[in-house]
Enzyme design. Structure first.
Site, PDB file in Angstrom:
ATOM      1  CD  GLU A 247     -15.439 -45.682 -11.241  1.00  0.00           C
ATOM      2  OE1 GLU A 247     -14.444 -46.232 -11.753  1.00  0.00           O
ATOM      3  OE2 GLU A 247     -15.367 -44.882 -10.290  1.00  0.00           O
ATOM      4  NE  ARG A 462     -17.810 -39.797  -0.407  1.00  0.00           N
ATOM      5  CZ  ARG A 462     -17.103 -40.840  -0.850  1.00  0.00           C
ATOM      6  NH1 ARG A 462     -16.198 -40.677  -1.783  1.00  0.00           N
ATOM      7  NH2 ARG A 462     -17.291 -42.037  -0.366  1.00  0.00           N
ATOM      8  CE  LYS A 472     -15.991 -49.527  -5.970  1.00  0.00           C
ATOM      9  NZ  LYS A 472     -15.778 -48.078  -5.853  1.00  0.00           N
TER      10      LYS A 472
END
Length: 742
Positions: A247, A462, A472
Site C-alpha cells: 500500500e 512476519r 506507521k
C-alpha cells in the site's frame, strides 16, 4: 395521521418499524421521544443519524424528570454527549441534583464533556488489560471472558466509546490468538493444540506447483475450476508468477524486506516473474513520495519488477465484476454505518436480502455520487474465518485519486481487490503474511463466485525485530515527539533508514535468507542483522583511519623535512585490492583514550615507559613530555620515534591521522532500552517513555584521513578500530558485537 408521522419520525431515529410501533403504544414514552426528536431536529436538521437517535431514545425512556429533557437534548444534539456512558452519567447527575439551577461546569465535568479519548489511549489500555491476562488468555483462547478485558479498559478510560473499546479488544485478541479454530467453537475448551503446531512447520517447500491449485487445503473447486486452470496454463505457459503488493501510504521497513525477498526470490528461483503492484485503493492516505520510495527500495535490494502495475489500472474491470456479483445475488448495497460493522459478532444487515434490481440501482447511484461517505457500501455475502460477516467490497470516498483524479467516488476494498487483481495478472502464488489468513476464504470465494481464475493464497510469518517499532502511526509519533528526524532516521528499521545508516542491500537480503520462511512469526535480535552487515562490509568497505577524540602528538625527531607518503592497503587481508596514500608528518593525532599517564594493569597503549606503534608507518613512538593547559587537562604530547624493526616490538599499534579532514561523525545505538518497547508489561509508560537518551552521539569535529576526500554519499569505509561508517559518516555498525579494548 399523527400516528403515521410519529412512526416516520421514530424510524428516522434508527428504530425498526416494530420497535417504533411498540413505542407508540406507550403514550408517555412516545410523547417524550417525539419532543426530544423535534428539538434535536432544530439543531441537526430533519436527518438524525442512528447513533444520535439511539441516545435520544435512551434519554426519553430513562429520564424521570421531564423538566431536564430540553437541557439534556441540547447536549446530545450539539454532540457534547455522544456516548452511552456519558448519557448514563448525565441521567444520574440530574437525578441526584433535582434543584435549579444546574451547575453546568460541574455537570460537564461529571459527564466527561470535552474529554477526548484518542485511539492510541484505547489501544494502550486494551494492550495493558490483555497483558495482565495474557497467560490465561493463551490457554483459554476464545473461551476466556472477553468482558473482563473490556471492563478493565473502560475502567481506565471512563469516557471512551464502548464500541471502540470492543473493536480494539476484538482486533488485539485476533492478532494474539489468530482466527477461531474448531476447538474454539466447541462449548468446552480443549488443551490440544496439535493443529497450530503442525501448521507452523510448513515451509516454502509446501507451496503448490503451478496449475495444481486445486490440491491446496481449503481451495474451493467448482465445475469451472479445471477449465479455468487450463486456460491459465495456456496464458502463462506454466510460468511462476508472484507479486509484491504494498500500500503506498508509508515507507517500507525490515518486515517488507522479507516479503520482497520471498516474492521476487521465489519467482527468480523458479525462472518466473514478479510484479510490483501498488494497492492504491485508499486515496486518503496515499502520497506520490511513497510510490517513489517503495520502487526505489525494491530496486535498491537488487530486484527489477517484471511490470509495475496499480490496482487502479483495473478499476473499470473491478466495477464491472461488482455489478456481476450483484446480478448473481452475491452482493448487496447496505446502509449500516462503519461502527455497526465492527467486532466479532455484528448484527446482520437488514438489507442483506434486498432485491437484486434495487441493489443494482443503488450501486449505480453510489457510482454517480448520490450518497455521502458512510451512507452506503457494497457488501459480499460470505462469512470469513474470523467470523466477520459480509465484508465490504466498495465504499464511497470523495477524495481525488492520484492517478484517476475525480473519475471515481467509490473505491474497492482490499478484500475485494486483492484476489481479483491477482486473477487478472494470472498470479500463480499469492504470498502474504499470516494476518491475511483470515481473508483466505473470501479470496477463494470471490474468484469462484465470478467464475474467474483463482490463484493460491499462501501465508507465511512476519519478520519483526526486538528493540524496534515499525508501525506507521508509531513512527509518526516518534517524529512528532522529536525522538527521530524523519522516516529515514538511521535509528529506525525502515529500509530508507537502514540505507542511510549504511546497511548494504546484500546484507539485508542475506539476513532474510537466514531467517527463512515459515508460518510462525519470527522476532529476531538486531545483532543478527548487524552480523550480516559486517560479513558484507568486511569484504567491501575499504579501510581508512579516523580519530573521534583527537589528542595532538608532536614527533620531535621526525626523520624527514616534510611529510612522508604512506601506502595503506585498502584491505589488509588482501593487498591485491589496492592501496591508498596518506601523509605522515611530524604532527599526528591519536585517540585520547590511546594515552594514559597512569595506566591500569593490562593497559597496552601509549604511557610513560610504554611505546606504541603507528599503524602502517613502520614507526614506533615513545613519550617524552606531556603538555597540559591551565586546568590541568592534557593538551598535547611530545614524543620521539624510531623504526619498528630497530628495537623491541611494541605491545600495541594504534591508528592515527596527519594533515586530516575535519568531519562530523554520528554514532548510533539502539533507539529503545527494552526488547519489546510496545509491551506494557516491559514498558508500562508506553514506547515513547522507553527512548534511549544515548541513541545518537554527534562528533562534530572528528578527524579523518584524506583518503576519503572524494567519497560520495553512501560510500562505505571501515574506520580502523572504530567500526563501519557510511558517508555522511553515520556509524553503520561497530566492528564486533561487544567491542572491548583494543
Amino acid at each position: 395521521m399523527a400516528a403515521l408521522d410519529s412512526l416516520s419520525l421514530f424510524t428516522g431515529l434508527g428504530l425498526s418499524e416494530q420497535k417504533a410501533r411498540e413505542t407508540l403504544k406507550n403514550t408517555v414514552l412516545s410523547a417524550q421521544l417525539r419532543e426530544a426528536a423535534t428539538q434535536a431536529q432544530q439543531t441537526l436538521g430533519s436527518s438524525i443519524d442512528k447513533a444520535t437517535g439511539t441516545l435520544l431514545y435512551g434519554l426519553a425512556s430513562r429520564l424521570r424528570d421531564p423538566r431536564r429533557l430540553s437541557f439534556l437534548v441540547s447536549y446530545i444534539a450539539s454532540r457534547k454527549i455522544h456516548t452511552e456512558t456519558q448519557l448514563s452519567a448525565a441521567l444520574e447527575y440530574v437525578r441526584s441534583h433535582p434543584l435549579d439551577p444546574i451547575n453546568t461546569a460541574d455537570f460537564e465535568q461529571e459527564c466527561g464533556v470535552g474529554v477526548v479519548v484518542t485511539p492510541e489511549q484505547i489501544e494502550e489500555a486494551v494492550e495493558a488489560a490483555i497483558n495482565r491476562h495474557r497467560a490465561k488468555l493463551l490457554v483459554e483462547r476464545y473461551h476466556f471472558n472477553m468482558g473482563l478485558l473490556m471492563g478493565e479498559a473502560r475502567a481506565a478510560l471512563k469516557w471512551a466509546d464502548g464500541k471502540m473499546i470492543k473493536h480494539e479488544v476484538d482486533m488485539q485478541v485476533l492478532h494474539l490468538l489468530g482466527p477461531k479454530t474448531e476447538t474454539d467453537l466447541e462449548k468446552k475448551p480443549k488443551v490440544a493444540k496439535a493443529r497450530p503446531e503442525e501448521t507452523d512447520q510448513r515451509t516454502a517447500k509446501d507451496v503448490v506447483e503451478n496449475g495444481e491449485n486445486y490440491k491446496t487445503p481449503g481451495y474451493v473447486t467448482t465445475p469451472h475450476t479445471m477449465d479455468l486452470l487450463k486456460q491459465h496454463l495456456e496464458i502463462t505457459g506454466g510460468q511462476v508468477r508472484t507479486r509484491f503488493p504494498p500500500e503506498p501510504n508509508g515507507i517500507l521497513h525490515i518486515g517488507h524486506a522479507k516479503a520482497i525477498n520471498f516474492n521476487f526470490g521465489y519467482a527468480k528461483a523458479n525462472n518466473g516473474i514478479c510484479f510490483l503492484r501498488f494497492d492504491d485503493t485508499n486515496p486518503e492516505k496515499e502520497e506520490a513520495k511513497f510510490f517513489t520510495a517503495i520502487y526505489d527500495m525494491v530496486a535498491w535490494l537488487g530486484y527489477t519488477p517484471y511490470k509495475v502495475t496499480y490496482a487502479s489500472d483495473y478499476f473499470d474491470q473491478l466495477y464491472a465484476w461488482a455489478v456481476e456479483l450483484i446480478r448473481r445475488g452475491q452482493a448487496y448495497v447496505c446502509h449500516q454505518r462503519g461502527e455497526e460493522l465492527k467486532g466479532h459478532n455484528p448484527l446482520p444487515s437488514p438489507w442483506r436480502d434486498r432485491p437484486t434490481e434495487e441493489s443494482l440501482l443503488l450501486f449505480e447511484a453510489m457510482r454517480k455520487g448520490k450518497f455521502a461517505e458512510g451512507e452506503a457500501t457494497l457488501r459480499m455475502k460470505l462469512v470469513m474465518e474470523d467470523g466477520k460477516m459480509d465484508p465490504v467490497a466498495y465504499r464511497v470516498k470523495y477524495t481525488p485519486h492520484h492517478r484517476t483524479g475525480d473519475t471515481w467516488c467509490i473505491y474497492p476494498t482490499y478484500d475485494y481487490t486483492h484476489c481479483l487483481c491477482d486473477s487478472i495478472e494470472h498470479i500463480t502464488h499469492s504470498l502474504c503474511t499470516k494476518e491475511f489468513q483470515a481473508r483466505r476464504s473470501s479470496y477463494f470465494w470471490l474468484c469462484n463466485a465470478l467464475d474467474v481464475y483463482c490463484p493460491v493464497q499462501w501465508e507465511y510469518g512476519r519478520l519483526n525485530l526486538h528493540y524496534a517499532v515499525v508501525s506507521k502511526r508509531k513512527i509518526l509519533q516518534l517524529v512528532a515527539a522529536g525522538a527521530v528526524r524523519d522516516w529515514d532516521d538511521p535509528r529506525l528499521f525502515t529500509l530508507t533508514a537502514l540505507r542511510r545508516r549504511g546497511f548494504p542491500p546484500e546484507a539485508i537480503n542475506n539476513f532474510c535468507a537466514r531467517v527463512g520462511v515459515t508460518v510462525a512469526q519470527t522476532t529476531m535480535e538486531p545483532h543478527l542483522l548487524e552480523a550480516c552487515v559486517r560479513d558484507v562490509l568486511n569484504d567491501t568497505a575499504p579501510r581508512a583511519m579516523a580519530v573521534l577524540e583527537p589528542l595532538q602528538v608532536v614527533i620531535t625527531n621526525f626523520p624527514a623535512a616534510k611529510a612522508l607518503d604512506i601506502q595503506v592497503p585498502n584491505f589488509p587481508a588482501d593487498e591485491t585490492k589496492g592501496f591508498h596514500q596518506v601523509p605522515f608528518g611530524s604532527t599526528v593525532f591519536i585517540e585520547r583514550m590511546d594515552f594514559k599517564e597512569e595506566p591500569e594493569p593490562g593497559y597496552k597503549r601509549l604511557a610513560w615507559g610504554q611505546p606504541v606503534g603507528l599503524r602502517h608507518t613502520g614507526y614506533v613512538i615513545e613519550l617524552q613530555h606531556v603538555v597540559k593547559g591551565p586546568s590541568g587537562c592534557v593538551e598535547s604530547l611530545k614524543v620521539t620515534c624510531r623504526r619498528a624493526d630497530a628495537g623491541e616490538k611494541p605491545k600495541a599499534f594504534i591508528h592515527w591521522v596527519s594533515q586530516p579532514l575535519t568531519c562530523e561523525i554520528r554514532l548510533y545505538e539502539r533507539l529503545f532500552q527494552h526488547k519489546n518497547p510496545e509491551d506494557p508489561a516491559e514498558v508500562p509508560g508506553g514506547f515513547l517513555s522507553d527512548l534511549n537518551p544515548a541513541s545518537l552521539q554527534v562528533v562534530e569535529a572528528a578527524l579523518v584521513d584524506c583518503s576519503v576526500a572524494l567519497a560520495k554519499p553512501f560510500d562505505k569505509f571501515q574506520f580502523e578500530r572504530l567500526g563501519y561508517f557510511s558517508l555522511v559518516f553515520n556509524r553503520t555498525v561497530t566492528l564486533k558485537e561487544d567491542p572491548g579494548k583494543v
